[in-house]
Design a protein around this motif. Structure first.
Motif, mmCIF file in Angstrom:
data_model
loop_
_atom_site.group_PDB
_atom_site.id
_atom_site.type_symbol
_atom_site.label_atom_id
_atom_site.label_comp_id
_atom_site.label_asym_id
_atom_site.label_seq_id
_atom_site.Cartn_x
_atom_site.Cartn_y
_atom_site.Cartn_z
ATOM 1 N N GLY A 25 0.793 -1.225 0.000
ATOM 2 C CA GLY A 25 0.000 0.000 0.000
ATOM 3 C C GLY A 25 0.826 1.276 0.000
ATOM 4 O O GLY A 25 0.282 2.370 -0.155
ATOM 5 N N ALA A 26 2.152 1.152 0.174
ATOM 6 C CA ALA A 26 3.009 2.342 0.159
ATOM 7 C C ALA A 26 3.010 2.949 -1.249
ATOM 8 O O ALA A 26 2.854 2.244 -2.240
ATOM 9 C CB ALA A 26 4.437 1.979 0.575
ATOM 10 N N VAL A 27 3.181 4.246 -1.312
ATOM 11 C CA VAL A 27 3.213 4.954 -2.592
ATOM 12 C C VAL A 27 4.587 5.592 -2.756
ATOM 13 O O VAL A 27 5.083 6.268 -1.860
ATOM 14 C CB VAL A 27 2.121 6.054 -2.644
ATOM 15 N N MET A 28 5.209 5.350 -3.916
ATOM 16 C CA MET A 28 6.521 5.917 -4.208
ATOM 17 C C MET A 28 6.374 6.924 -5.345
ATOM 18 O O MET A 28 6.110 6.550 -6.485
ATOM 19 C CB MET A 28 7.505 4.820 -4.616
ATOM 20 N N PRO A 29 6.522 8.214 -5.063
ATOM 21 C CA PRO A 29 6.392 9.226 -6.117
ATOM 22 C C PRO A 29 7.525 9.109 -7.142
ATOM 23 O O PRO A 29 8.665 8.798 -6.794
ATOM 24 C CB PRO A 29 6.502 10.551 -5.369
ATOM 25 N N LEU A 30 7.177 9.363 -8.395
ATOM 26 C CA LEU A 30 8.149 9.353 -9.484
ATOM 27 C C LEU A 30 8.496 10.779 -9.871
ATOM 28 O O LEU A 30 7.826 11.725 -9.480
ATOM 29 C CB LEU A 30 7.580 8.601 -10.694
ATOM 30 N N ASP A 31 9.541 10.905 -10.689
ATOM 31 C CA ASP A 31 9.997 12.230 -11.126
ATOM 32 C C ASP A 31 9.238 12.743 -12.351
ATOM 33 O O ASP A 31 9.633 13.714 -12.966
ATOM 34 C CB ASP A 31 11.500 12.206 -11.404
ATOM 35 N N ARG A 32 8.152 12.091 -12.726
ATOM 36 C CA ARG A 32 7.382 12.484 -13.904
ATOM 37 C C ARG A 32 5.909 12.640 -13.548
ATOM 38 O O ARG A 32 5.415 12.044 -12.603
ATOM 39 C CB ARG A 32 7.486 11.415 -14.991
ATOM 40 N N ARG A 33 5.230 13.419 -14.380
ATOM 41 C CA ARG A 33 3.789 13.588 -14.236
ATOM 42 C C ARG A 33 3.078 12.587 -15.150
ATOM 43 O O ARG A 33 3.685 12.054 -16.077
ATOM 44 C CB ARG A 33 3.398 15.017 -14.586
ATOM 45 N N ILE A 34 1.825 12.368 -14.922
ATOM 46 C CA ILE A 34 1.074 11.352 -15.668
ATOM 47 C C ILE A 34 1.008 11.645 -17.170
ATOM 48 O O ILE A 34 0.959 10.736 -17.982
ATOM 49 C CB ILE A 34 -0.328 11.143 -15.059
ATOM 50 N N ASP A 35 1.056 12.927 -17.565
ATOM 51 C CA ASP A 35 0.980 13.278 -18.983
ATOM 52 C C ASP A 35 2.351 13.420 -19.649
ATOM 53 O O ASP A 35 2.415 13.694 -20.852
ATOM 54 C CB ASP A 35 0.196 14.587 -19.160
ATOM 55 N N ASP A 36 3.434 13.250 -18.892
ATOM 56 C CA ASP A 36 4.771 13.347 -19.474
ATOM 57 C C ASP A 36 5.038 12.172 -20.407
ATOM 58 O O ASP A 36 4.483 11.079 -20.220
ATOM 59 C CB ASP A 36 5.839 13.366 -18.374
ATOM 60 N N PRO A 37 5.883 12.360 -21.423
ATOM 61 C CA PRO A 37 6.207 11.258 -22.320
ATOM 62 C C PRO A 37 6.953 10.144 -21.593
ATOM 63 O O PRO A 37 7.655 10.391 -20.618
ATOM 64 C CB PRO A 37 7.101 11.883 -23.396
ATOM 65 N N VAL A 38 6.754 8.920 -22.080
ATOM 66 C CA VAL A 38 7.506 7.773 -21.590
ATOM 67 C C VAL A 38 8.650 7.523 -22.562
ATOM 68 O O VAL A 38 8.627 7.988 -23.702
ATOM 69 C CB VAL A 38 6.610 6.519 -21.456
ATOM 70 N N GLU A 39 9.671 6.804 -22.120
ATOM 71 C CA GLU A 39 10.833 6.519 -22.964
ATOM 72 C C GLU A 39 10.914 5.027 -23.237
ATOM 73 O O GLU A 39 10.689 4.210 -22.334
ATOM 74 C CB GLU A 39 12.100 7.015 -22.284
ATOM 75 N N LEU A 40 11.242 4.678 -24.477
ATOM 76 C CA LEU A 40 11.368 3.288 -24.888
ATOM 77 C C LEU A 40 12.843 2.972 -25.088
ATOM 78 O O LEU A 40 13.552 3.729 -25.766
ATOM 79 C CB LEU A 40 10.621 3.036 -26.196
ATOM 80 N N TYR A 41 13.285 1.877 -24.508
ATOM 81 C CA TYR A 41 14.684 1.465 -24.572
ATOM 82 C C TYR A 41 14.795 0.039 -25.093
ATOM 83 O O TYR A 41 13.957 -0.810 -24.788
ATOM 84 C CB TYR A 41 15.323 1.482 -23.179
ATOM 85 N N ILE A 42 15.843 -0.198 -25.859
ATOM 86 C CA ILE A 42 16.308 -1.553 -26.143
ATOM 87 C C ILE A 42 17.666 -1.621 -25.475
ATOM 88 O O ILE A 42 18.578 -0.877 -25.851
ATOM 89 C CB ILE A 42 16.408 -1.850 -27.646
ATOM 90 N N GLY A 43 17.771 -2.443 -24.450
ATOM 91 C CA GLY A 43 18.975 -2.436 -23.627
ATOM 92 C C GLY A 43 19.100 -1.076 -22.971
ATOM 93 O O GLY A 43 18.156 -0.578 -22.373
ATOM 94 N N GLU A 44 20.235 -0.443 -23.127
ATOM 95 C CA GLU A 44 20.467 0.889 -22.557
ATOM 96 C C GLU A 44 20.225 2.009 -23.561
ATOM 97 O O GLU A 44 20.365 3.170 -23.242
ATOM 98 C CB GLU A 44 21.925 0.983 -22.055
ATOM 99 N N ARG A 45 19.854 1.649 -24.799
ATOM 100 C CA ARG A 45 19.714 2.645 -25.866
ATOM 101 C C ARG A 45 18.288 3.169 -25.961
ATOM 102 O O ARG A 45 17.341 2.405 -26.139
ATOM 103 C CB ARG A 45 20.112 2.054 -27.207
ATOM 104 N N LEU A 46 18.152 4.490 -25.860
ATOM 105 C CA LEU A 46 16.862 5.152 -26.036
ATOM 106 C C LEU A 46 16.494 5.098 -27.514
ATOM 107 O O LEU A 46 17.249 5.578 -28.360
ATOM 108 C CB LEU A 46 16.954 6.611 -25.562
ATOM 109 N N ILE A 47 15.354 4.479 -27.834
ATOM 110 C CA ILE A 47 14.969 4.336 -29.237
ATOM 111 C C ILE A 47 13.756 5.182 -29.619
ATOM 112 O O ILE A 47 13.523 5.425 -30.797
ATOM 113 C CB ILE A 47 14.698 2.862 -29.607
ATOM 114 N N ALA A 48 12.962 5.602 -28.628
ATOM 115 C CA ALA A 48 11.764 6.381 -28.954
ATOM 116 C C ALA A 48 11.170 6.976 -27.683
ATOM 117 O O ALA A 48 11.533 6.610 -26.571
ATOM 118 C CB ALA A 48 10.729 5.496 -29.650
ATOM 119 N N ARG A 49 10.232 7.900 -27.887
ATOM 120 C CA ARG A 49 9.408 8.441 -26.804
ATOM 121 C C ARG A 49 7.956 8.329 -27.243
ATOM 122 O O ARG A 49 7.656 8.270 -28.437
ATOM 123 C CB ARG A 49 9.755 9.907 -26.530
#
Length: 97
Positions: A44-68
């Motif tokens: 039930g604990a909540v851990m806040p993230l450094d992003r807002r719900i409408d912020d873009p997400v990042e897609l990675y293959i391994g450590e490489r950023l491939i898209a948002r």
């Protein structure tokens, strides 16, 4: 004499590598809690993230950023299944468009 093909040449539509599955990781944000705060957490604990719900997400293959992209819910089916609509895709040089 034939030139050797470049290892970076585009793969043909019937190339066997096109059928290999890969794992794409979607990053929705990061948290940086203190260890003492982590040790206090339970169900039930909540851990806040450094992003807002409408912020873009990042897609990675391994450590490489491939898209948002943007998180979306897939229509129909069981409901509640998440998907990502791509808004930026990396070029072969590695930079995002």
């Amino acid at each position: 004499m034939d030139e050797p093909s470049s290892p970076l040449a585009p793969l043909g539509a019937d190339h066997p590598l096109r059928a290999l599955p890969i794992e794409v990781t979607i990053s929705v944000g990061r948290a940086r809690p203190l260890v003492r705060d982590l040790l206090k957490m339970g169900p039930g604990a909540v851990m806040p993230l450094d992003r807002r719900i409408d912020d873009p997400v990042e897609l990675y293959i391994g450590e490489r950023l491939i898209a948002r992209g943007e998180l979306q819910e897939l229509p129909g089916g069981d409901g509640g299944q998440l998907a990502v609509r791509l808004t930026e895709v990396a070029r072969p040089q590695g930079d995002l468009t």
